[in-house]
Scaffold this motif. Structure first.
Motif, mmCIF file in Angstrom:
data_model
loop_
_atom_site.group_PDB
_atom_site.id
_atom_site.type_symbol
_atom_site.label_atom_id
_atom_site.label_comp_id
_atom_site.label_asym_id
_atom_site.label_seq_id
_atom_site.Cartn_x
_atom_site.Cartn_y
_atom_site.Cartn_z
ATOM 1 N N LEU A 92 -19.015 10.472 -14.998
ATOM 2 C CA LEU A 92 -18.154 10.076 -16.110
ATOM 3 C C LEU A 92 -18.944 9.965 -17.416
ATOM 4 C CD1 LEU A 92 -15.402 9.197 -17.141
ATOM 5 C CD2 LEU A 92 -15.988 6.858 -16.516
ATOM 6 N N ALA A 93 -20.112 9.354 -17.369
ATOM 7 C CA ALA A 93 -20.920 9.200 -18.586
ATOM 8 C C ALA A 93 -21.364 10.556 -19.119
ATOM 9 C CB ALA A 93 -22.128 8.313 -18.309
ATOM 10 N N THR A 94 -21.741 11.457 -18.225
ATOM 11 C CA THR A 94 -22.147 12.799 -18.656
ATOM 12 C C THR A 94 -20.981 13.536 -19.278
ATOM 13 O OG1 THR A 94 -23.749 12.844 -16.869
ATOM 14 C CG2 THR A 94 -23.190 14.958 -17.874
ATOM 15 N N TRP A 95 -19.816 13.398 -18.672
ATOM 16 C CA TRP A 95 -18.625 14.053 -19.207
ATOM 17 C C TRP A 95 -18.289 13.495 -20.586
ATOM 18 C CZ3 TRP A 95 -13.642 12.250 -20.341
ATOM 19 C CH2 TRP A 95 -12.718 13.251 -20.618
ATOM 20 N N LEU A 96 -18.345 12.170 -20.744
ATOM 21 C CA LEU A 96 -18.075 11.567 -22.054
ATOM 22 C C LEU A 96 -19.090 12.021 -23.090
ATOM 23 C CD1 LEU A 96 -17.134 7.919 -21.070
ATOM 24 C CD2 LEU A 96 -15.637 9.635 -22.085
ATOM 25 N N ARG A 97 -20.360 12.081 -22.691
ATOM 26 C CA ARG A 97 -21.406 12.522 -23.608
ATOM 27 C C ARG A 97 -21.183 13.962 -24.037
ATOM 28 N NH1 ARG A 97 -25.332 10.653 -20.406
ATOM 29 N NH2 ARG A 97 -25.298 8.534 -21.156
ATOM 30 N N ASN A 98 -20.815 14.820 -23.094
ATOM 31 C CA ASN A 98 -20.579 16.233 -23.414
ATOM 32 C C ASN A 98 -19.328 16.438 -24.242
ATOM 33 O OD1 ASN A 98 -22.859 17.011 -22.055
ATOM 34 N ND2 ASN A 98 -21.778 17.474 -20.154
ATOM 35 N N LEU A 99 -18.339 15.558 -24.093
ATOM 36 C CA LEU A 99 -17.093 15.690 -24.841
ATOM 37 C C LEU A 99 -17.214 15.136 -26.260
ATOM 38 C CD1 LEU A 99 -14.039 16.435 -24.740
ATOM 39 C CD2 LEU A 99 -13.636 14.075 -24.071
ATOM 40 N N PHE A 100 -17.713 13.915 -26.373
ATOM 41 C CA PHE A 100 -17.704 13.241 -27.666
ATOM 42 C C PHE A 100 -18.972 13.457 -28.484
ATOM 43 C CE2 PHE A 100 -14.599 10.593 -25.351
ATOM 44 C CZ PHE A 100 -13.523 10.819 -26.180
ATOM 45 N N ILE A 151 -24.025 4.190 -33.377
ATOM 46 C CA ILE A 151 -23.058 4.809 -32.475
ATOM 47 C C ILE A 151 -23.701 5.965 -31.711
ATOM 48 C CG2 ILE A 151 -20.891 6.090 -32.378
ATOM 49 C CD1 ILE A 151 -19.958 4.379 -34.759
ATOM 50 N N GLY A 152 -24.571 6.712 -32.371
ATOM 51 C CA GLY A 152 -25.267 7.812 -31.707
ATOM 52 C C GLY A 152 -26.133 7.348 -30.558
ATOM 53 N N ILE A 153 -26.714 6.170 -30.670
ATOM 54 C CA ILE A 153 -27.522 5.623 -29.577
ATOM 55 C C ILE A 153 -26.677 5.459 -28.323
ATOM 56 C CG2 ILE A 153 -28.698 3.506 -28.828
ATOM 57 C CD1 ILE A 153 -29.860 3.347 -31.665
ATOM 58 N N ILE A 154 -25.435 5.053 -28.502
ATOM 59 C CA ILE A 154 -24.537 4.880 -27.357
ATOM 60 C C ILE A 154 -24.349 6.189 -26.609
ATOM 61 C CG2 ILE A 154 -22.157 4.344 -26.680
ATOM 62 C CD1 ILE A 154 -22.146 2.310 -28.969
ATOM 63 N N PHE A 155 -24.246 7.295 -27.332
ATOM 64 C CA PHE A 155 -23.981 8.577 -26.676
ATOM 65 C C PHE A 155 -25.231 9.254 -26.141
ATOM 66 C CE2 PHE A 155 -20.133 8.357 -29.336
ATOM 67 C CZ PHE A 155 -19.208 8.493 -28.319
ATOM 68 N N ASN A 210 -28.148 6.276 -19.680
ATOM 69 C CA ASN A 210 -27.681 5.115 -18.905
ATOM 70 C C ASN A 210 -27.165 3.950 -19.736
ATOM 71 O OD1 ASN A 210 -28.324 6.440 -16.530
ATOM 72 N ND2 ASN A 210 -30.407 5.617 -16.544
ATOM 73 N N ILE A 211 -27.068 4.073 -21.044
ATOM 74 C CA ILE A 211 -26.571 2.924 -21.812
ATOM 75 C C ILE A 211 -25.074 2.712 -21.581
ATOM 76 C CG2 ILE A 211 -26.013 4.031 -23.997
ATOM 77 C CD1 ILE A 211 -27.486 1.560 -25.282
ATOM 78 N N ILE A 212 -24.335 3.795 -21.348
ATOM 79 C CA ILE A 212 -22.906 3.649 -21.068
ATOM 80 C C ILE A 212 -22.703 2.949 -19.734
ATOM 81 C CG2 ILE A 212 -20.766 4.906 -20.612
ATOM 82 C CD1 ILE A 212 -21.688 7.017 -22.572
ATOM 83 N N GLU A 213 -23.492 3.332 -18.723
ATOM 84 C CA GLU A 213 -23.368 2.707 -17.409
ATOM 85 C C GLU A 213 -23.741 1.229 -17.453
ATOM 86 O OE1 GLU A 213 -25.043 5.485 -18.032
ATOM 87 O OE2 GLU A 213 -24.617 7.026 -16.533
ATOM 88 N N VAL A 214 -24.833 0.922 -18.146
ATOM 89 C CA VAL A 214 -25.279 -0.468 -18.240
ATOM 90 C C VAL A 214 -24.238 -1.312 -18.975
ATOM 91 C CG1 VAL A 214 -27.036 -1.972 -19.282
ATOM 92 C CG2 VAL A 214 -27.711 0.111 -18.087
ATOM 93 N N THR A 215 -23.688 -0.770 -20.054
ATOM 94 C CA THR A 215 -22.665 -1.493 -20.812
ATOM 95 C C THR A 215 -21.406 -1.687 -19.979
ATOM 96 O OG1 THR A 215 -23.543 -0.522 -22.837
ATOM 97 C CG2 THR A 215 -21.357 -1.512 -22.964
#
Length: 94
Positions: free
Chosen positions: A26-34, A68-72, A76-81
């Motif tokens: 999911l995180a990879t998909w979000l990163r690739n999309l947004f 905001i760029g750091i989030i993407f 693993n920052i999305i998973e940790v959050t």
């Protein structure tokens, strides 16, 4: 009509998967999309601020965009959050 079609299916087809919901990518998909969309929007807005000579707003926007760029882009920052939010809401992660 859909109800009749669903009733004709075997029970195994309608049952939930035994291993639960798979959110590994999911995180990879979000990163690739947004990610690319984010870079395009940041570029357009930054150019607008530069051409209108609003240097203060440009600096504020760049700092916000970096945050905001750091989030993407930080691994693993999305998973940790997400885990932190789920734990704060009382969801059992085991």
């Amino acid at each position: 009509m859909f109800h009749h079609l669903a009733a004709a299916l075997p029970w195994e087809t309608l049952a939930a998967p035994e291993d639960g919901l798979n959110t590994e990518d999911l995180a990879t998909w979000l990163r690739n999309l947004f990610g690319p969309l984010f870079l395009v929007v940041v570029s357009i807005v930054a150019l607008f601020f530069l051409f209108t000579r609003e240097i203060t707003r440009f600096a504020q926007f760049i700092l916000l965009a970096i945050g905001i760029g750091i989030i993407f882009y930080v691994p693993n920052i999305i998973e940790v959050t997400a885990k932190a939010i789920a734990t704060a809401l009382g969801v059992d992660l085991n």
